[in-house]
Design a protein around this motif. Structure first.
Motif, PDB file in Angstrom:
ATOM      1  N   GLU A 141       1.010  -1.492  -0.443  1.00 32.99           N
ATOM      2  CA  GLU A 141      -0.544   0.013  -0.412  1.00 32.99           C
ATOM      3  C   GLU A 141       0.442   0.865   0.147  1.00 32.99           C
ATOM      4  OE1 GLU A 141      -2.938   0.262   3.373  1.00 32.99           O
ATOM      5  OE2 GLU A 141      -3.658  -1.748   2.420  1.00 32.99           O
ATOM      6  N   GLU A 423       4.018  15.036   1.553  1.00 35.31           N
ATOM      7  CA  GLU A 423       3.467  14.043   1.605  1.00 35.31           C
ATOM      8  C   GLU A 423       3.437  13.116   1.213  1.00 35.31           C
ATOM      9  OE1 GLU A 423       0.956  15.274   4.076  1.00 35.31           O
ATOM     10  OE2 GLU A 423       1.479  17.134   4.624  1.00 35.31           O
ATOM     11  N   ARG A 425       1.393  10.455  -1.008  1.00 31.63           N
ATOM     12  CA  ARG A 425       0.415   9.920  -2.156  1.00 31.63           C
ATOM     13  C   ARG A 425       0.208   8.662  -2.326  1.00 31.63           C
ATOM     14  NH1 ARG A 425      -0.440  14.814  -0.515  1.00 31.63           N
ATOM     15  NH2 ARG A 425       0.761  16.723  -2.169  1.00 31.63           N
ATOM     16  N   THR A 426       0.713   7.391  -1.331  1.00 32.18           N
ATOM     17  CA  THR A 426      -0.541   5.735  -2.493  1.00 32.18           C
ATOM     18  C   THR A 426      -0.906   5.732  -1.041  1.00 32.18           C
ATOM     19  OG1 THR A 426       2.041   5.727  -1.113  1.00 32.18           O
ATOM     20  CG2 THR A 426       1.531   5.560  -3.193  1.00 32.18           C
ATOM     21  N   VAL A 427      -0.746   6.870   0.004  1.00 34.05           N
ATOM     22  CA  VAL A 427      -1.780   6.132   1.059  1.00 34.05           C
ATOM     23  C   VAL A 427      -2.131   7.459   1.920  1.00 34.05           C
ATOM     24  CG1 VAL A 427      -1.066   3.555   2.176  1.00 34.05           C
ATOM     25  CG2 VAL A 427       0.298   5.972   2.963  1.00 34.05           C
ATOM     26  N   SER A 428      -3.176   7.114   2.810  1.00 32.82           N
ATOM     27  CA  SER A 428      -3.271   9.232   3.468  1.00 32.82           C
ATOM     28  C   SER A 428      -2.353   8.880   4.648  1.00 32.82           C
ATOM     29  CB  SER A 428      -4.464   8.820   4.281  1.00 32.82           C
ATOM     30  OG  SER A 428      -5.342   9.490   4.991  1.00 32.82           O
ATOM     31  N   GLN A 429      -1.072   9.769   5.243  1.00 33.16           N
ATOM     32  CA  GLN A 429      -0.416  10.289   5.315  1.00 33.16           C
ATOM     33  C   GLN A 429      -0.958   9.812   7.421  1.00 33.16           C
ATOM     34  OE1 GLN A 429       2.966  12.739   4.510  1.00 33.16           O
ATOM     35  NE2 GLN A 429       3.105  13.614   6.243  1.00 33.16           N
ATOM     36  N   ASP A 430      -2.308  10.866   7.549  1.00 35.55           N
ATOM     37  CA  ASP A 430      -2.942  10.792   8.107  1.00 35.55           C
ATOM     38  C   ASP A 430      -3.305   9.465   9.143  1.00 35.55           C
ATOM     39  OD1 ASP A 430      -1.921  13.447   9.251  1.00 35.55           O
ATOM     40  OD2 ASP A 430      -4.257  13.945   8.180  1.00 35.55           O
ATOM     41  N   ALA A 431      -3.749   8.554   8.379  1.00 35.08           N
ATOM     42  CA  ALA A 431      -3.853   7.666   8.494  1.00 35.08           C
ATOM     43  C   ALA A 431      -2.898   6.238   8.982  1.00 35.08           C
ATOM     44  CB  ALA A 431      -5.083   6.901   7.568  1.00 35.08           C
TER      45      ALA A 431
END
Length: 462
Positions: A141, A423, A425-431
């Protein structure tokens, strides 16, 4: 797909540096690079690299991703004290913990310019799910190349080893599970995103039989070998007392020297040890922050390089190097070597090479990764060196290696954007960050349910 990075300063690691030039990418490969304006390529996507330094993507060659969930514990312990304190915590981990920890750990690596990472996972408590599959899914992911090393321990306390029996496996179980992992996941192709290594943990937690059988298994399947070695003086004394040999000599006796082997740490080496690593092509993963955090010592990296021994970088487990940036390990390496040997011990460009091509050599992928050359995979990092503070440094490679890492404009893996403008871009950084925090909370709760409550000493507080 054509992609052109233009107006960019280029540090290819091999070949001359380019003050302002371009990199043309076709598919997942570097097609060409050079000074001046980019060639006219109809239909190409263009990235303006003005103010950026392009380097190969960084390669992390030693980690324990599950340890993201146990950061901040045993803050003032030696290695052996730290292990004893945390083994009972790690015994409670399950696949959910590992997946969350890996998502955060791999995302953090990508945000520090890493495009390829190994991971040494060696704790497999029974009945806790498929831990290896959990971290592999997280890596897919996040989108960086992944080299999990299927680790193992078969010498618990009852057999004279350091770890408690609850976290070790039987020899036959280890060999079967390792063989299955290689068969299920290992992709030897040029553009591979996933390769498996075989990795018994260390001389004080793996039997001689496990070490030799693992080596035979790896070589039969054509995969690489990895283990911890010579990290502390305690380990040195343990090997002499139990085996009558120092760690590198013991590894040699077991058939664990060669171009398909890389060791983690390699801190306490003699001149003869360094000579053996160089002569056999055995690599090392240098982990300066972890070695400093645990008070283990400073590896003889400068001397290893002069001898011809290969050295790559590793951040080591997050629990022994809290939130360590792979890019920051270039600086740590540079400063540790200069503190020990003087200001000419290591240059900025040598530090960059250790973090890129040295790591690729450790993983057996220097023909594919580690430098910016036509025909190699398009794994690269664009560092923004034109910031209001960074731009005061005359040499962009110096700005990268000597100082805190500059912001990342872009990280590409096989030409695919993984990080843009700092940041994910492949996954939500916050998540990803929340998954790591949730993994920590879950691990602490599971450990308490098993009857282990972290003491004040383990937490490092009063």
């Amino acid at each position: 797909m054509s992609l052109i990075v233009e107006n960019v300063s280029i540090a290819p690691v091999t070949g001359p540096e380019i003050k302002s030039g371009y990199i043309r990418i076709e598919g997942d490969l570097i097609a060409e690079l050079g000074p001046g304006p980019a060639p006219d390529t109809p239909g190409a996507t263009r990235i303006d690299g003005t103010g950026c330094l392009a380097t190969p993507g960084l390669v992390n060659t030693h980690h324990h991703l599950y340890q993201w969930a146990s950061q901040g514990l045993a803050q003032d312990a030696t290695l052996f004290e730290w292990l004893v304190a945390l083994y009972q915590v790690w015994a409670a981990m399950d696949a959910e913990v590992v997946r969350g920890a890996a998502a955060a750990g791999l995302g953090w690596l990508a945000l520090s310019g890493c495009t390829t990472s190994s991971d040494h996972h060696y704790v497999f408590p029974k009945g806790r799910g498929d831990l290896l599959a959990a971290e592999i899914e997280a890596a897919r992911e996040v989108g960086i190349r992944f080299h999990p090393a299927r680790g193992s321990m078969d010498r618990g306390e009852s057999q004279g080893g350091l770890p408690p029996d609850v976290v070790v496996e039987e020899l036959d179980e280890v060999l079967a599970a390792t063989s299955e992992a290689v068969d299920a996941y290992h992709d030897p192709s040029f553009s591979s995103m996933l390769r498996i290594a075989v990795a018994p943990c260390s001389p004080f937690s793996a039997s001689a039989e496990l070490m030799t059988e693992s080596a035979a298994l790896a070589r039969a399947k054509g995969v690489r070998l990895h283990t911890h070695i010579a990290e502390t003086l305690d380990e040195d004394e343990h090997c002499v007392a139990e085996f009558g040999l120092r760690p590198v000599d013991y590894m040699e006796k077991l058939g664990w020297l060669g171009p398909d082997v890389w060791f983690a740490h390699s801190v306490h080496l003699s001149d003869a040890d360094i000579g053996k690593l160089a002569a056999t092509g055995t690599g090392s993963a240098h982990c300066p922050s972890s070695n400093g955090r645990l008070g283990s010592g400073i590896a003889r990296v400068s001397e290893m390089l002069r001898s011809g021994a290969n050295v790559g970088l590793g951040v080591d487990g997050s629990a022994s190097s809290e939130l360590t940036s792979l890019a920051g390990e270039m600086r740590q390496t540079l400063l540790f070597q200069r503190a020990r040997y003087g200001p000419d011990a290591l240059t900025a460009r040598q530090a960059l090479e250790i973090a890129t091509l040295g790591g690729a050599r450790n993983l057996g992928r220097d023909g594919e990764l580690g430098s910016l050359e036509p025909g190699k995979l398009a794994d690269l990092a664009l560092w923004r060196v034109d910031g209001p503070f960074t731009s005061a440094v005359a040499d962009p490679v110096c700005a990268l290696a000597f100082g805190p890492p500059p912001p990342l404009a872009r990280v590409l893996v096989g030409g695919r954007t993984v990080v843009e403008d700092g940041e994910l871009r492949t996954v939500s950084q916050d998540a990803a960050g929340r998954a790591g925090a949730a993994a920590h909370r879950r691990l602490m709760r599971l450990a308490e349910e098993r009857g282990f409550t972290a003491s004040k000493e383990v937490h490092g507080g009063d």
